[in-house]
Design an enzyme around this catalytic site. Sequence first.
Site, PDB file in Angstrom:
ATOM      1  CE  LYS A 166      -4.991  -9.450  -3.902  1.00  0.00           C
ATOM      2  NZ  LYS A 166      -6.022  -9.483  -2.908  1.00  0.00           N
ATOM      3  CE  LYS A 203     -12.696  -4.968  -3.036  1.00  0.00           C
ATOM      4  NZ  LYS A 203     -13.196  -6.281  -2.684  1.00  0.00           N
ATOM      5  CE  LYS A 209      -4.097  -1.602  -0.260  1.00  0.00           C
ATOM      6  NZ  LYS A 209      -4.559  -2.660   0.610  1.00  0.00           N
TER       7      LYS A 209
HETATM    8  P1  ADP Z   1      -9.383  -7.100  -2.964  1.00  0.00           P
HETATM    9  O1  ADP Z   1      -8.065  -7.787  -2.958  1.00  0.00           O
HETATM   10  O2  ADP Z   1     -10.056  -7.135  -4.269  1.00  0.00           O
HETATM   11  O3  ADP Z   1      -9.329  -5.716  -2.372  1.00  0.00           O
HETATM   12  P2  ADP Z   1     -10.249  -8.028  -0.415  1.00  0.00           P
HETATM   13  O4  ADP Z   1      -8.875  -7.668   0.026  1.00  0.00           O
HETATM   14  O5  ADP Z   1     -11.376  -7.274   0.179  1.00  0.00           O
HETATM   15  O6  ADP Z   1     -10.301  -7.955  -1.989  1.00  0.00           O
HETATM   16  O7  ADP Z   1     -10.440  -9.592  -0.152  1.00  0.00           O
HETATM   17  C1  ADP Z   1     -11.491 -10.187   0.548  1.00  0.00           C
HETATM   18  C2  ADP Z   1     -11.289 -11.679   0.613  1.00  0.00           C
HETATM   19  O8  ADP Z   1     -11.159 -12.204  -0.695  1.00  0.00           O
HETATM   20  C3  ADP Z   1     -10.024 -12.135   1.370  1.00  0.00           C
HETATM   21  O9  ADP Z   1     -10.288 -13.335   2.043  1.00  0.00           O
HETATM   22  C4  ADP Z   1      -9.031 -12.373   0.280  1.00  0.00           C
HETATM   23  O10 ADP Z   1      -8.038 -13.312   0.623  1.00  0.00           O
HETATM   24  C5  ADP Z   1      -9.912 -12.891  -0.822  1.00  0.00           C
HETATM   25  N1  ADP Z   1      -9.336 -12.563  -2.132  1.00  0.00           N
HETATM   26  C6  ADP Z   1      -9.280 -11.347  -2.730  1.00  0.00           C
HETATM   27  N2  ADP Z   1      -8.699 -11.429  -3.936  1.00  0.00           N
HETATM   28  C7  ADP Z   1      -8.379 -12.747  -4.109  1.00  0.00           C
HETATM   29  C8  ADP Z   1      -7.771 -13.479  -5.168  1.00  0.00           C
HETATM   30  N3  ADP Z   1      -7.418 -12.880  -6.299  1.00  0.00           N
HETATM   31  N4  ADP Z   1      -7.597 -14.803  -5.004  1.00  0.00           N
HETATM   32  C9  ADP Z   1      -7.991 -15.428  -3.862  1.00  0.00           C
HETATM   33  N5  ADP Z   1      -8.576 -14.798  -2.834  1.00  0.00           N
HETATM   34  C10 ADP Z   1      -8.769 -13.479  -2.951  1.00  0.00           C
END
Ligand code: ADP
Length: 332
Positions: free
Chosen positions: A194, A197, A111
């Site tokens: 990965k 968002k 971040k």
């Molecule tokens: P983002 O990464 O899109 O901001 P979040 O951090 O809010 O999403 O993630 C919420 C949940 O979804 C967590 O448990 C996270 O490990 C899972 N998650 C998010 N992106 C992935 C991904 N690309 N593959 C597997 N799990 C994911």
Amino acid sequence: METVVSGIRSTGKLHLGNYYGALSNFVKMQNDYNCFFFIADLHSLTTHPAPQDLQSTVRNVVIEYLAAGIDPEKSTIYVQSDVPEVAELYLYMNMNAYLGELERSTSFKDKVRSNPDNVNAGLLTYPVLMACDILLHHATKVPVGKDQEQHLEMTRTFGNRFNHLYKVDYFKEAFAFSYAQKLVKVPGLSGQGKMGKSNGEADCIYLSDTPEIIRKKIMRAVSDSGPTEPNQVKPESIQNLFDLMKVASSTDTLSHFDDLYNKCEIRYGDFKKQLAEDMVIATDPVRSRIEEISKDEEYIKKALKFGADKASASAQKTLREVREIIGIKKLF
Ligand code: ADP
Ligand code: TRP
């Protein structure tokens, strides 16, 4: 019965990474465990969302939880800010979290790199608040994607440190959980890293995307001009598409295209078309339920009120005990 806690930040619509990494496990776990699933709106404040957007993004995520199959009669679904005890626990646990370990967190370093103008203290202590979400209900299992593993390790550190400091055996150790053999990491469509968002709309397949949008996004996903030698190692962008196929398609389909790749006979057009169709099928039940539930305001409200009450009861008990352990007692 073991307790499970997990949450997803309310920064927008949920994508396939959230689904396969977290949500799909939530749905399966609710039959076997005492589950608390929440929408992490307090965590989303680190990026300063506009006040008028906050409630609507929370609502979206609630709808997607329900649409995926979380049953408010079986699991406790709640909004993080509806249980303000977590903020009090966060204050106490911040006293046992050290600057060095917080600065070494991979997600914090990421971040800082991606957003150097907003390195706020909430971002630094994000893992402390996450630990409190888990410790608040004494969970031992936390369904999350691979990217959250380090946060779980920090949660164990903070809980153990509290136990040690106050010479109690109060907080339990929680571990990341997935029904898959390994924790899941769903790749994005941009060819790197990965699905997330923060990488933009084109990187993600959202649960609410229409079949037409899913097809368009997959057809536009980054690929290359194709293999030139048999059994060639796949470059990242191609490996990512195969990894997506691993989560959405059958093993037969996957090995069919893998064979074609290894024989240099793969046609990316056909490969992507198959991937898109399998993704449309995989997301179809959730997509149609999203539309249905969005119209049922009463059901949404009832689920959240019921969940907030159940989560508050559990949180209030923990806070009473924690205050007692710390020595916070009223003098009047
Ligand atoms: P983002 O990464 O899109 O901001 P979040 O951090 O809010 O999403 O993630 C919420 C949940 O979804 C967590 O448990 C996270 O490990 C899972 N998650 C998010 N992106 C992935 C991904 N690309 N593959 C597997 N799990 C994911
Ligand atoms: N940090 C998690 C994420 O970004 C969201 C989250 C907040 C969470 N608190 C949690 C996940 C507690 C599991 C348990 O994805």
